[in-house]
Design a protein around this motif. Structure first.
Motif, mmCIF file in Angstrom:
data_model
loop_
_atom_site.group_PDB
_atom_site.id
_atom_site.type_symbol
_atom_site.label_atom_id
_atom_site.label_comp_id
_atom_site.label_asym_id
_atom_site.label_seq_id
_atom_site.Cartn_x
_atom_site.Cartn_y
_atom_site.Cartn_z
ATOM 1 N N ARG A 196 9.031 70.174 17.013
ATOM 2 C CA ARG A 196 8.856 71.300 17.914
ATOM 3 C C ARG A 196 10.005 72.276 17.785
ATOM 4 O O ARG A 196 11.126 71.917 17.453
ATOM 5 N N THR A 227 15.461 72.550 18.456
ATOM 6 C CA THR A 227 14.462 71.996 17.549
ATOM 7 C C THR A 227 14.448 70.493 17.770
ATOM 8 O O THR A 227 15.497 69.874 17.973
ATOM 9 N N ALA A 271 11.662 75.170 20.410
ATOM 10 C CA ALA A 271 11.569 75.740 21.752
ATOM 11 C C ALA A 271 12.602 76.841 21.890
ATOM 12 O O ALA A 271 13.764 76.682 21.497
ATOM 13 N N ASP A 276 7.861 76.520 24.298
ATOM 14 C CA ASP A 276 7.452 76.018 22.987
ATOM 15 C C ASP A 276 6.916 77.152 22.116
ATOM 16 O O ASP A 276 5.977 77.841 22.497
ATOM 17 N N THR A 281 6.401 76.593 18.662
ATOM 18 C CA THR A 281 6.096 75.961 17.375
ATOM 19 C C THR A 281 4.876 76.595 16.701
ATOM 20 O O THR A 281 4.810 76.693 15.494
#
Lengths: 351, 254
Positions: free
Chosen positions: B61, B8, B63, B68, B70
């Motif tokens: 974000r 994160t 991951a 990714d 998000t």
């Protein structure tokens, strides 16, 4: 064999199995067991309503989705047959085209409604279905050049399905004519659709629906796209309801807003599902049979009862045939009170 | 070689004016069990919700294995490898124990849109589900309805659903909440087993310090939504930050 046909979903109660067996035999041999226009008509209505209610149960009892548009889908199938028979002329091809078009249109409309409103709260979906159903009902009664308006449409179905087509004198009290064939078309169509629904609720798809009904939050968290499954259930349910409508239209040879689109039918469906037992499929059989029989024969029975107690105080008035709706209401309240999980739920508990 | 499975970066969410999770940047590596601690309201469960997707992030974000996620939905994240167990027992109460696990197998095998096969005929799914139940020692309860299970067995089933998912990231939110002193070790043993058998990463929100000491490779401390400490258990637990956080004093005074 039978287990396979029922998709392994057995009645799981001896009493229920016996009742279902009796209903099946009664419907399968209705024209011979109960000859007469009215009784065969009642049997055909029961067949149609079993499918209609079972398809609603797929949504409500298995998917936990409340919809008020089920009559609309039913009507789409019925009008499909009516419009194709009117415009393409009498024939099997018109009947088939109408049924399939009606079912596809119903599924497409259900898909649209579902896509736009199943993402949000359940109550919103219910309201949307109510709005769309009302709009369609108004539309059908206003577009009288196409739909015949309030008068509805009368049309011809293939000659082989009409009383004019005779293929023998009579057998066990039943006239061997096209009407008999029409009944068996309705019966076998309804049986097939019911068995398909039974298979669907016992398929992997059906299990996911139950999981979503139980806990949609967790269903999402184990990886199911809840909206997609709910939309799928709505589409299947709508298509089957439309096919039930087609069967009804073939049987009646008439459609009108009152017979296939009225909100009364929606209430009947709800009553049948609740009385029979939600989320069981077999509840549809019990609920539809009980309610259609009550609607058709309660008045007659009450008339007889009323005459039998003539001279006694109050009783004849209470049993007056005009009060049949009152008694239907009382029966409904009692059945909800004593069978909160429906007749099927109750019978299964007693094991 | 261990690799970063979950990361994160500056992850933030606000509820009204309150910053529930305040730009938390943290990486979780394979084969590692990380305990997330902090006082009530520190944002531990909210941090979990941001990772598993129940709440959308305001900024920052997430991951997963370099990808990714998000903006991904809850079900997409699950399909990609986030497995989450919940603080309050969160199961399918009126289905059988076996059916609960079988559903997870079904979600993974993508058979959910088969309409005309019989669910009961997918024997391999049933067998896989039974194997998972055997692992958490619930096989003898397979036919029972979940709502009839004891609280402890329900917590075990929560763990079973996660094992069934076979995710890259296991997230346990207070797995022993509400369990008696006798019951708790059973679930903790399951997590210890899991840790021994997997090279995935495990995130564990837990209050009981002895549990953390025996299980965790690493502890991160959240305080008022922000990352307050990060390191090996002995070090973090000895630090003033944790002492203060659990004593309820304000970190600003430290």
């Amino acid at each position: 064999m039978i287990v396979k046909l029922l998709s392994g979903d057995l009645p799981r109660s001896t009493v229920l199995a016996v009742i279902l067996g009796l209903v099946f035999i009664a419907l399968a041999f209705a024209p011979f067991l109960f000859p007469g226009v009215r009784s065969v008509d009642t049997a055909a209505r029961i067949c149609v309503f079993i499918v209609l209610v079972a398809s609603y149960d797929l949504m409500l009892g298995y998917g936990g989705i409340v919809s008020f548009a089920h009559t609309m889908f039913f009507g789409m199938g019925a009008y499909g047959v009516a419009l194709s028979s009117t415009n393409m002329g009498r024939g099997w091809d018109a009947m088939l085209t109408g049924s399939l078009t009606g079912a596809l249109a119903a599924a497409a409309l259900a898909f649209l409604i579902g896509l736009f409103s199943l993402r949000v709260r359940a109550i919103f979906f219910a309201m949307i279905t109510l709005a769309v159903a009302s709009a369609v009902a108004v539309l059908v009664s206003q577009l009288s050049s196409i739909t015949g308006g309030e008068d509805g449409l009368t049309y011809l179905i293939p000659r082989e399905l009409t009383p004019a087509f005779r293929f023998g004198d009579s057998f066990l009290g039943a006239n061997l004519n096209g009407r008999l064939l029409a009944y068996y078309l309705v019966f076998s169509g309804a049986l097939l659709l019911f068995l398909i629904l039974l298979r669907v609720v016992n398929s992997p798809f059906g299990r996911v629906l139950q999981a979503i009904r139980e806990n949609d939050f967790r269903a999402e968290a184990v990886g199911f796209r809840v909206v997609a499954y709910r939309t799928g259930a709505t589409c299947i349910s709508a298509a089957v309801a439309a096919l039930a409508g087609s069967l009804y239209a073939i049987w009646l040879r008439y459609v009108g807003p009152d017979t296939v689109l009225s909100f009364d039918i929606m209430i009947d469906i709800l009553l049948m599902v609740v009385i029979g037992g939600m989320g069981t499929m077999y509840g549809a059989v019990i609920g539809a049979t009980l309610l259609v029989l009550a609607q058709n024969y309660l008045q007659g029975i009450m008339g007889t009862a009323s005459r039998a107690v003539e001279g006694l105080p109050i009783l004849p008035d209470l049993l007056d045939p005009d009060r049949w709706l009152l008694w239907l209401g009382v029966l409904f309240v009692l059945s909800i009170y004593f069978f909160p999980t429906g007749v099927v739920g109750r019978l299964r508990m007693q094991r | 070689m261990s690799r970063v499975l979950l990361e994160t970066r500056d992850l933030t969410v606000r509820f009204g004016g309150h910053v529930a999770v305040d730009s938390v940047s943290c990486a979780f590596r394979s084969g590692e069990l990380t305990a997330i601690v902090g006082p009530n309201g520190a944002g531990k469960t909210t941090y979990f919700n941001l990772i598993s997707g129940q709440i959308p992030a305001a900024s920052g974000r997430v991951a997963l294995d370099g990808r990714d996620i998000t903006r991904a939905s809850v079900s997409q994240r699950t399909a990609l490898g986030i497995g989450r167990a919940f603080q309050l027992t969160n199961l399918f109460p009126n289905l059988s124990v076996l059916e609960n696990v079988r559903l997870v197998m079904q979600a993974r095998s993508k058979t959910g849109f088969r309409l005309l096969t019989m669910a009961a005929s997918l024997h391999d799914l049933t067998e896989q589900a039974e194997a998972v139940l055997a692992r958490v020692r619930l096989l003898d309860r397979a036919g029972q309805t979940v709502s009839a299970l004891s609280h402890g067995d329900q917590r075990k089933l929560e763990v079973a659903l996660l094992i069934a998912l076979d995710p890259l990231v296991y997230m346990f939110d207070e797995p022993t909440a509400g369990m008696s002193v006798d019951e708790a070790p059973v679930v903790l043993d399951l997590i210890a087993d899991l840790k021994a058998q997997t090279d995935r990463t495990i995130l564990l929100v837990e209050h009981k310090m002895d549990v953390i000491r025996s299980l965790a490779d690493r502890i991160i401390v959240l305080h008022n939504g922000a990352l307050a400490a990060d390191g090996p258990p002995a070090e973090v637990m000895a630090s003033a930050v944790v002492q203060e956080a659990y004593m309820g004093k304000d970190l600003a005074d430290v």
